[in-house]
Design an enzyme around this catalytic site. Structure first.
Site, short mmCIF file in Angstrom:
data_model
loop_
_atom_site.label_atom_id
_atom_site.label_comp_id
_atom_site.label_asym_id
_atom_site.label_seq_id
_atom_site.Cartn_x
_atom_site.Cartn_y
_atom_site.Cartn_z
N TYR A 99 67.63 59.66 13.47
CA TYR A 99 67.77 61.06 13.91
C TYR A 99 67.09 61.95 12.89
O TYR A 99 67.43 61.92 11.70
CB TYR A 99 69.26 61.39 14.01
N PRO A 104 62.99 69.29 4.14
CA PRO A 104 63.13 69.70 2.73
C PRO A 104 63.56 71.15 2.57
O PRO A 104 64.30 71.48 1.64
CB PRO A 104 61.72 69.46 2.16
N SER A 134 68.29 58.62 7.67
CA SER A 134 68.94 57.31 7.63
C SER A 134 68.14 56.30 8.45
O SER A 134 67.83 56.55 9.61
CB SER A 134 70.36 57.41 8.17
N ASN A 215 77.93 67.15 17.84
CA ASN A 215 79.36 67.21 18.14
C ASN A 215 79.95 65.80 18.13
O ASN A 215 80.98 65.54 17.50
CB ASN A 215 79.61 67.87 19.50
N GLY A 316 91.95 51.57 -14.44
CA GLY A 316 90.61 51.17 -14.85
C GLY A 316 89.96 50.17 -13.92
O GLY A 316 88.74 50.14 -13.76
N GLU A 339 75.89 65.61 8.78
CA GLU A 339 76.32 66.01 10.13
C GLU A 339 76.86 67.44 10.12
O GLU A 339 77.75 67.80 10.90
CB GLU A 339 77.39 65.05 10.70
N ASN A 342 80.66 70.57 5.15
CA ASN A 342 82.00 71.08 5.46
C ASN A 342 82.08 72.59 5.30
O ASN A 342 82.96 73.23 5.88
CB ASN A 342 83.04 70.35 4.63
#
Length: 356
Positions: A99, A104, A134, A215, A316, A339, A342
């Site tokens: 997609y 840039p 991706s 969506n 740890g 996507e 937020n």
């Protein structure tokens, strides 16, 4: 996928054959129509599937979710010839899709994209570049948002390119914090000649296609976060049971008991939000877009916090790559960014409230 998750991460392996096995189970086109090879399942089914797969390898599942979004876009907005030309080989994962929206210079401000497609007879000549793609370079089909008209969202159209198109090239493979089982590269277009027959929908419809795809993409990526958080809660539960300090298991510590209870509660709350948004998209409800934004915002924030708390409970050991919890933390951090960041999800929700 779970036995190979760490190896795919460390060696940056794109597990093509494993994904093709998943496609044999119907996971290459989960919510694509059956007449072109899809499984024809609902968005709710899809959310459940991606959550389950993500417990095995979040990075690989996240790529599969992007692939599914691309196939759905072709299935939904393509004509019959396009659907039958592209969808069967994508549903079987004989071919893989990417997609291409982000550039840039245009991330959150997607409507300002500059990649141009100039009409010449029955072709477009495509110039520009896309960033953070991706699968870029390893995949076969590229769903590209480009400018065929004036500025703003109404000047954007959607073209489908195939690997091997003259003028299509790729940047270097990016070195990432997580998501290492899928390659990420820039996608570059230099006088790429694309047939008009590869345009999805009408000219100027591209931004609408992109947003409708996202969506579902937001539900999918939130579902991947659910899987990572679910796996991390189980890992924390196991560690608290077996790890001893001050002469007794950590599970006897009431503070840690309460934190584990909070993690499980927040996971269930996030899951219900995501499932509700999935139903809204499936039913075509008017509030679907804002519910997807709410679910993506809440689930990716909460699930990252859950994974991070699970790592903290490991002490740890959680910081060692021998322990899977650190990979879940690294793999889902980016879910708060892609996507639609937020911050953009908050903008969408606020705009809906104030304009409503």
């Amino acid at each position: 996928m779970a036995p190979h998750m760490a190896e795919w991460d460390e060696k940056e392996i794109f597990p093509v054959e494993t994904m093709r096995k998943a496609a044999q189970l119907g996971f290459g086109g989960i919510y694509v129509k059956p007449d072109v090879g899809g499984s024809g399942l609902s968005r709710l089914d899809t959310s459940i599937i991606f959550e389950a797969l993500s417990t095995g390898c979040t990075s690989t599942t996240a790529y599969m979710s992007i692939h599914n979004m691309c196939v759905w876009m072709i299935d939904t907005f393509g004509n019959e010839e396009q659907r039958r030309r592209f969808c069967p080989s994508l549903c079987s994962m004989e071919k893989f899709a990417s997609y291409c929206l982000t550039e840039p210079g245009s991330g959150s401000d997607a409507a300002s994209l500059l990649t141009s497609a100039q009409r010449k007879g029955d072709t477009y000549v495509l110039n520009g570049s896309k960033a953070f793609i991706s699968g870029g370079g390893d995949t076969d089909v590229y769903v590209v948002m480009c400018r065929t008209g004036g500025p703003g969202p109404k000047g954007i159209s959607c073209l489908v390119l195939e690997k091997g198109t003259p003028g299509l090239s790729f940047g270097k493979k990016e070195k990432k914090v997580g998501w290492n089982s899928q390659p990420t590269r820039a996608v570059i277009f230099e006088d790429c000649v694309v047939p008009v027959g590869n345009r999805l929908g009408a000219e100027g419809q591209g931004f609408n296609i992109a947003m409708k795809g996202l969506n579902g993409g937001r539900i999918n990526i939130a579902s991947c976060s659910l899987g990572a958080a679910h796996a991390s809660v189980l890992l924390a539960q196991e560690h608290l049971t077996v790890r001893k300090q001050f002469g007794e298991p950590l599970a006897n510590n009431q503070y840690l008991q309460f934190r584990l209870a909070e993690m499980a509660t927040r996971l269930v709350a996030a899951r219900l939000m995501v499932r509700n948004a999935a139903r809204a998209v499936q039913e075509g409800r008017e509030d679907a877009a804002v519910l997807c934004s709410m679910a993506k915002l809440f689930a990716t924030d909460e699930c990252f916090a859950i994974c991070n708390q699970a790592l903290q409970m490991h002490g740890g050991y959680g910081y060692l790559k021998d322990y899977a919890v650190q990979q879940f933390v690294r793999d889902i951090r980016v879910h708060q960014i892609l996507e639609g960041t937020n911050e953009v999800m908050r903008m969408i929700v606020a705009r809906n409230l104030l304009q409503g």
